[in-house]
Design an enzyme around this catalytic site. Structure first.
Site, PDB file in Angstrom:
ATOM      1  N   GLN A  66      62.428 -10.823 -21.060  1.00 15.76           N
ATOM      2  CA  GLN A  66      60.981 -11.315 -21.202  1.00 15.76           C
ATOM      3  C   GLN A  66      61.096 -12.854 -20.955  1.00 15.76           C
ATOM      4  O   GLN A  66      60.016 -13.422 -20.802  1.00 15.76           O
ATOM      5  CB  GLN A  66      60.483 -10.802 -22.329  1.00 15.76           C
ATOM      6  CG  GLN A  66      60.264  -9.355 -22.129  1.00 15.76           C
ATOM      7  CD  GLN A  66      59.787  -8.797 -23.543  1.00 15.76           C
ATOM      8  OE1 GLN A  66      60.370  -8.488 -24.454  1.00 15.76           O
ATOM      9  NE2 GLN A  66      58.168  -8.514 -23.678  1.00 15.76           N
ATOM     10  N   ARG A 123      65.728 -14.119 -33.389  1.00 10.50           N
ATOM     11  CA  ARG A 123      66.150 -12.871 -32.821  1.00 10.50           C
ATOM     12  C   ARG A 123      66.053 -13.015 -31.406  1.00 10.50           C
ATOM     13  O   ARG A 123      64.965 -13.076 -30.606  1.00 10.50           O
ATOM     14  CB  ARG A 123      65.281 -11.735 -33.428  1.00 10.50           C
ATOM     15  CG  ARG A 123      65.725 -10.426 -32.742  1.00 10.50           C
ATOM     16  CD  ARG A 123      64.958  -9.064 -33.405  1.00 10.50           C
ATOM     17  NE  ARG A 123      65.429  -7.877 -32.475  1.00 10.50           N
ATOM     18  CZ  ARG A 123      64.542  -7.089 -31.651  1.00 10.50           C
ATOM     19  NH1 ARG A 123      63.143  -7.261 -31.834  1.00 10.50           N
ATOM     20  NH2 ARG A 123      64.949  -6.326 -31.121  1.00 10.50           N
ATOM     21  N   HIS A 168      67.950  -5.182 -24.802  1.00 15.74           N
ATOM     22  CA  HIS A 168      66.390  -4.902 -25.037  1.00 15.74           C
ATOM     23  C   HIS A 168      66.028  -4.480 -23.765  1.00 15.74           C
ATOM     24  O   HIS A 168      65.510  -5.112 -22.815  1.00 15.74           O
ATOM     25  CB  HIS A 168      66.145  -6.209 -25.461  1.00 15.74           C
ATOM     26  CG  HIS A 168      64.629  -6.339 -25.856  1.00 15.74           C
ATOM     27  ND1 HIS A 168      64.541  -6.838 -27.362  1.00 15.74           N
ATOM     28  CD2 HIS A 168      63.605  -5.764 -25.602  1.00 15.74           C
ATOM     29  CE1 HIS A 168      63.074  -6.732 -27.348  1.00 15.74           C
ATOM     30  NE2 HIS A 168      62.526  -6.052 -26.314  1.00 15.74           N
ATOM     31  N   ASN A 213      67.205  -2.194 -28.870  1.00 13.97           N
ATOM     32  CA  ASN A 213      65.897  -2.491 -29.149  1.00 13.97           C
ATOM     33  C   ASN A 213      65.020  -1.209 -28.500  1.00 13.97           C
ATOM     34  O   ASN A 213      65.178  -0.886 -27.579  1.00 13.97           O
ATOM     35  CB  ASN A 213      65.216  -3.560 -28.275  1.00 13.97           C
ATOM     36  CG  ASN A 213      63.852  -3.696 -28.739  1.00 13.97           C
ATOM     37  OD1 ASN A 213      63.604  -4.318 -29.964  1.00 13.97           O
ATOM     38  ND2 ASN A 213      63.056  -3.472 -27.754  1.00 13.97           N
ATOM     39  N   GLU A 214      64.346  -0.531 -29.708  1.00 11.56           N
ATOM     40  CA  GLU A 214      63.692   0.573 -29.239  1.00 11.56           C
ATOM     41  C   GLU A 214      63.997   1.438 -28.182  1.00 11.56           C
ATOM     42  O   GLU A 214      63.350   1.760 -27.093  1.00 11.56           O
ATOM     43  CB  GLU A 214      62.089  -0.139 -28.765  1.00 11.56           C
ATOM     44  CG  GLU A 214      61.652  -1.088 -29.625  1.00 11.56           C
ATOM     45  CD  GLU A 214      60.071  -1.478 -29.362  1.00 11.56           C
ATOM     46  OE1 GLU A 214      59.790  -1.447 -28.007  1.00 11.56           O
ATOM     47  OE2 GLU A 214      59.103  -1.993 -30.193  1.00 11.56           O
ATOM     48  N   ASN A 354      60.198  -2.424 -35.735  1.00  7.34           N
ATOM     49  CA  ASN A 354      59.157  -3.093 -34.970  1.00  7.34           C
ATOM     50  C   ASN A 354      57.674  -2.412 -35.190  1.00  7.34           C
ATOM     51  O   ASN A 354      57.726  -1.275 -34.992  1.00  7.34           O
ATOM     52  CB  ASN A 354      59.481  -2.998 -33.435  1.00  7.34           C
ATOM     53  CG  ASN A 354      60.601  -3.905 -33.115  1.00  7.34           C
ATOM     54  OD1 ASN A 354      61.209  -4.531 -33.847  1.00  7.34           O
ATOM     55  ND2 ASN A 354      61.046  -3.898 -31.824  1.00  7.34           N
ATOM     56  N   GLU A 429      59.986  -7.002 -35.307  1.00  7.83           N
ATOM     57  CA  GLU A 429      58.785  -7.385 -34.338  1.00  7.83           C
ATOM     58  C   GLU A 429      57.642  -7.278 -35.022  1.00  7.83           C
ATOM     59  O   GLU A 429      57.362  -5.997 -35.569  1.00  7.83           O
ATOM     60  CB  GLU A 429      58.924  -6.800 -33.015  1.00  7.83           C
ATOM     61  CG  GLU A 429      60.063  -7.292 -31.927  1.00  7.83           C
ATOM     62  CD  GLU A 429      60.025  -6.549 -30.710  1.00  7.83           C
ATOM     63  OE1 GLU A 429      58.808  -6.241 -30.473  1.00  7.83           O
ATOM     64  OE2 GLU A 429      60.948  -6.376 -30.373  1.00  7.83           O
ATOM     65  N   TRP A 473      56.724 -11.728 -33.393  1.00  5.43           N
ATOM     66  CA  TRP A 473      56.561 -11.629 -31.750  1.00  5.43           C
ATOM     67  C   TRP A 473      55.210 -12.227 -31.259  1.00  5.43           C
ATOM     68  O   TRP A 473      54.239 -11.607 -31.416  1.00  5.43           O
ATOM     69  CB  TRP A 473      56.675 -10.118 -31.405  1.00  5.43           C
ATOM     70  CG  TRP A 473      56.994 -10.019 -29.759  1.00  5.43           C
ATOM     71  CD1 TRP A 473      55.784 -10.128 -29.063  1.00  5.43           C
ATOM     72  CD2 TRP A 473      58.163  -9.934 -29.123  1.00  5.43           C
ATOM     73  NE1 TRP A 473      56.515 -10.102 -27.784  1.00  5.43           N
ATOM     74  CE2 TRP A 473      57.854 -10.082 -27.796  1.00  5.43           C
ATOM     75  CE3 TRP A 473      59.370 -10.082 -29.573  1.00  5.43           C
ATOM     76  CZ2 TRP A 473      58.864 -10.145 -26.672  1.00  5.43           C
ATOM     77  CZ3 TRP A 473      60.447  -9.942 -28.492  1.00  5.43           C
ATOM     78  CH2 TRP A 473      59.838  -9.945 -27.147  1.00  5.43           C
ATOM     79  N   GLU A 480      55.211  -9.600 -20.263  1.00  4.23           N
ATOM     80  CA  GLU A 480      54.973  -8.423 -21.136  1.00  4.23           C
ATOM     81  C   GLU A 480      55.187  -7.244 -20.362  1.00  4.23           C
ATOM     82  O   GLU A 480      54.522  -6.236 -19.956  1.00  4.23           O
ATOM     83  CB  GLU A 480      53.632  -8.480 -21.778  1.00  4.23           C
ATOM     84  CG  GLU A 480      53.307  -7.522 -22.812  1.00  4.23           C
ATOM     85  CD  GLU A 480      54.076  -7.163 -23.562  1.00  4.23           C
ATOM     86  OE1 GLU A 480      54.978  -7.938 -24.102  1.00  4.23           O
ATOM     87  OE2 GLU A 480      54.034  -5.823 -24.350  1.00  4.23           O
ATOM     88  N   TRP A 481      56.323  -6.958 -19.958  1.00  2.00           N
ATOM     89  CA  TRP A 481      56.913  -5.726 -19.348  1.00  2.00           C
ATOM     90  C   TRP A 481      55.861  -5.139 -18.205  1.00  2.00           C
ATOM     91  O   TRP A 481      55.736  -6.029 -17.353  1.00  2.00           O
ATOM     92  CB  TRP A 481      57.166  -4.558 -20.326  1.00  2.00           C
ATOM     93  CG  TRP A 481      58.083  -5.040 -21.225  1.00  2.00           C
ATOM     94  CD1 TRP A 481      57.810  -4.928 -22.644  1.00  2.00           C
ATOM     95  CD2 TRP A 481      59.499  -5.466 -21.064  1.00  2.00           C
ATOM     96  NE1 TRP A 481      59.083  -5.455 -23.215  1.00  2.00           N
ATOM     97  CE2 TRP A 481      60.008  -5.752 -22.198  1.00  2.00           C
ATOM     98  CE3 TRP A 481      60.461  -5.340 -20.098  1.00  2.00           C
ATOM     99  CZ2 TRP A 481      61.603  -6.163 -22.590  1.00  2.00           C
ATOM    100  CZ3 TRP A 481      61.639  -5.845 -20.281  1.00  2.00           C
ATOM    101  CH2 TRP A 481      62.092  -6.401 -21.636  1.00  2.00           C
ATOM    102  N   PHE A 489      51.337 -12.801 -26.211  1.00  2.00           N
ATOM    103  CA  PHE A 489      51.834 -12.638 -27.848  1.00  2.00           C
ATOM    104  C   PHE A 489      52.253 -13.925 -28.261  1.00  2.00           C
ATOM    105  O   PHE A 489      52.727 -13.919 -29.431  1.00  2.00           O
ATOM    106  CB  PHE A 489      52.950 -11.652 -27.537  1.00  2.00           C
ATOM    107  CG  PHE A 489      52.277 -10.173 -27.667  1.00  2.00           C
ATOM    108  CD1 PHE A 489      52.162  -9.529 -28.707  1.00  2.00           C
ATOM    109  CD2 PHE A 489      52.225  -9.657 -26.535  1.00  2.00           C
ATOM    110  CE1 PHE A 489      51.875  -8.349 -28.991  1.00  2.00           C
ATOM    111  CE2 PHE A 489      52.067  -8.178 -26.413  1.00  2.00           C
ATOM    112  CZ  PHE A 489      51.749  -7.618 -27.750  1.00  2.00           C
TER     113      PHE A 489
HETATM  114  C1  GAL Z   1      58.000  -4.261 -28.175  1.00  5.33           C
HETATM  115  C2  GAL Z   1      58.790  -4.862 -27.393  1.00  5.33           C
HETATM  116  C3  GAL Z   1      59.053  -6.216 -26.878  1.00  5.33           C
HETATM  117  C4  GAL Z   1      57.481  -6.740 -26.757  1.00  5.33           C
HETATM  118  C5  GAL Z   1      56.404  -6.212 -27.784  1.00  5.33           C
HETATM  119  C6  GAL Z   1      54.949  -6.550 -27.468  1.00  5.33           C
HETATM  120  O1  GAL Z   1      57.759  -2.859 -28.351  1.00  5.33           O
HETATM  121  O2  GAL Z   1      60.033  -4.788 -27.992  1.00  5.33           O
HETATM  122  O3  GAL Z   1      59.700  -6.491 -26.137  1.00  5.33           O
HETATM  123  O4  GAL Z   1      57.011  -6.535 -25.367  1.00  5.33           O
HETATM  124  O5  GAL Z   1      56.468  -4.862 -27.776  1.00  5.33           O
HETATM  125  O6  GAL Z   1      54.496  -5.477 -26.616  1.00  5.33           O
END
Ligand code: GAL
Length: 524
Positions: A66, A123, A168, A213-214, A354, A429, A473, A480-481, A489
């Site tokens: 990201q 982080r 991640h 991560n997640e 998170n 996060e 975060w 954002e993916w 954010f």
């Molecule tokens: C989390 C993710 C982050 C970021 C965040 C905000 O789930 O680990 O990479 O995208 O959401 O949407």
């Protein structure tokens, strides 16, 4: 005469009664105001006397894909996200992370911003494809190692502690193309090999490691809905060319859990004693409120945690899947071997939480749910609803998956504390995302969000949760993916054309918040 007198008495009595009622009402309302004032005063005092411990980590969080960009620089090859973002229609605005916020080149300036905020931790995640472009089938990329060595040194030079996640979401594409990545048990060897290189090169200076991560988001979106790479799902769950939304998430999760265990055991046997760091995992959490008070919905809220969170955490703490999953999935749930069972228990020094959003949980096991709306067997027969009687849980943000519900922070921290016997927790996060509507520097909604969630975090600590850090975060707007650059954010606005960073109100608010808490803990 008698009648005139008695009617005079009656009207005097009425007047007197009226005065009595008015006086009583006034005094009642002022005493309730007195009561309110004192109660809230007492609460304010409790808040004031609450000090974060001296070594509490305040930081910001980021991830390689990201933030970094530089997608083919210094020997890096393609990651699964480089390949995925290249497929048309996958990302909302057709964008990608080839440049992202150019953190690969601009990290010194970004570290200056962090130093100015007063954070004592950062982080970040490492890009696996930068370090091992071909996984264990190729050489270590010295360009990548040098980059992270420089960066870690620069982080430490500023008095900031690196808190590093091994992966991640992004992995070398080689591992996907060669053997289907997380669906193949081979990935454990690759992950262990990668972890060994990272601990060996950076572990003398990195004291906080997270393996994943997640992973829950990674497998649900990658293999159930197919909206993240490798885009696999059944027809009823999404638009994928192949996959099995019931079984594949379970297989991928199992391989992730076994990879986590391998990396932690490696760290513990080969590195931890000398390097004196801690290792854990970072999970996405959703706080589930039962949609009604019925027993069925209350059980559904518990089941929802089993199928979302404890799915990963129970195996690495207790060495088994949660009971609810075993009951519902039976033989479809992969089995741990005897060796796994022995080695997987207690493989967490901490849990990374998170926390963003909350949902209502509605039972679909004992009750009838509308078909196609969620609540399938794969989801533990729980329908995670955003609305109850047409009203949302918490305040909607404009981002579809995200509503503001600070109670969820307290709920999650207490849940993890109770279930995992006071294990140390880090909020790895938490932050506020807004649809991209121009520059918007006066982000008072983000300030309110952070302030309320931090209050909830403090409440959990007062109740006994062993929370040791909080990472916002995020420092910067970033990629954002699947939403691309449409959601922001950052406490710093980023102009994605010029890469200029401009502080928002939240940046000065966070700086001040950290400053105050530092000052208070110094006085202790
Ligand atoms: C989390 C993710 C982050 C970021 C965040 C905000 O789930 O680990 O990479 O995208 O959401 O949407």
């Amino acid at each position: 005469m008698e009648t005139a007198k008695s009617s005079m008495y009656i009207s005097q009595f009425r007047l007197w009664l009226l005065c009595f009622i008015i006086i009583t009402l006034v005094s009642l309302s002022s005493s309730s105001r007195w009561y309110d004032d004192h109660i809230s005063l007492r609460e304010i005092k409790a808040e004031e006397t609450f000090h974060f411990p001296k070594n509490f980590l305040f930081g910001t969080a980021s991830s390689a894909y990201q933030y970094e960009g530089a997608y083919l620089t210094d020997g890096k090859t393609l990651s699964n996200w480089d390949v995925f973002t290249n497929i048309s229609g996958k990302i909302a605005d057709g964008s990608h992370g080839k440049i992202a916020v150019d953190h690969y080149h601009r990290y010194p300036g970004d570290l200056d911003l962090m130093e100015d905020l007063g954070v004592n931790s950062y982080r970040l995640s490492l890009s696996w494809a930068r370090i091992l472009p071909k996984g264990r089938f190729g050489d270590v990329n010295i360009g990548g190692i040098d980059h992270y060595n420089r960066m870690i040194n620069d982080i430490l030079k500023r008095g900031i502690e690196p808190f590093v996640t091994l992966t991640h979401y992004d992995i070398p594409q080689e591992l996907e193309s060669r053997y289907g990545s997380w669906l193949n048990p081979q990935i454990r060897e690759d992950f262990e090999h990668y972890a060994n290189i990272c601990f060996g090169h950076f572990g003398d200076r990195v004291k906080f490691w997270a393996t994943f991560n997640e992973p829950n988001v990674q497998v649900i979106l990658g293999y159930r809905t197919g909206t993240y790479p490798p885009s696999r799902c059944s027809k009823t769950f999404g638009n994928c060319s192949c996959g099995d939304s019931y079984l594949e998430p379970l297989v991928a999760a199992h391989n992730i859990i076994r990879s986590h265990v391998a990396a932690v055991n490696l760290y513990r046997t080969k590195f931890q004693e000398q390097q004196r760091g801690k290792i854990g995992i970072v999970m996405n959490t959703i706080w589930f409120e039962p949609v009604s008070d019925s027993l069925a919905d209350r059980l559904a809220a518990e089941r929802a945690q089993a199928f979302y969170l404890t799915w990963f955490l129970d195996p690495v703490v207790f060495g088994r899947y949660p009971r609810e999953m075993q009951e519902i999935l039976g033989e479809d749930l992969p089995e741990f071997t005897k060796d796994d069972l022995k080695s997987s228990k207690n493989t967490l020094d901490f849990i990374g939480i998170n926390q963003y959003t909350s949902r209502y949980a509605k039972d679909c096991l004992h009750s009838v749910c509308e078909p196609g709306k969620g609540g399938s067997r794969a989801e533990g027969f729980v329908y995670a609803k955003a609305l109850k009687d047409g009203l949302p849980l918490g305040e909607p943000t404009g981002v579809n998956w995200f509503s503001v519900y600070p109670q969820g922070m307290e709920g999650m921290l207490m849940y993890a504390t109770k279930r995992y016997k006071n294990i140390p927790l880090y909020v790895t996060e938490n932050g506020f995302g807004e649809n991209n509507t121009g520059v918007l520097l006066n982000d008072y909604r983000r300030v309110k969000f952070m302030s309320n969630y931090l209050d909830a975090l403090k409440r959990a600590m007062r109740k006994g949760a062993d929370v040791r850090g909080y990472f916002a975060w995020s420092l910067l707007d970033n990629f954002e993916w699947i939403s691309g650059y449409t959601i922001r954010f950052g406490m710093y606005h980023v102009d994605f054309d010029t890469q200029e960073r401009t502080p928002r109100l939240s940046a000065s608010w966070y700086k001040n918040f950290i400053f105050q808490h530092r000052a208070q803990s110094k006085d202790d």
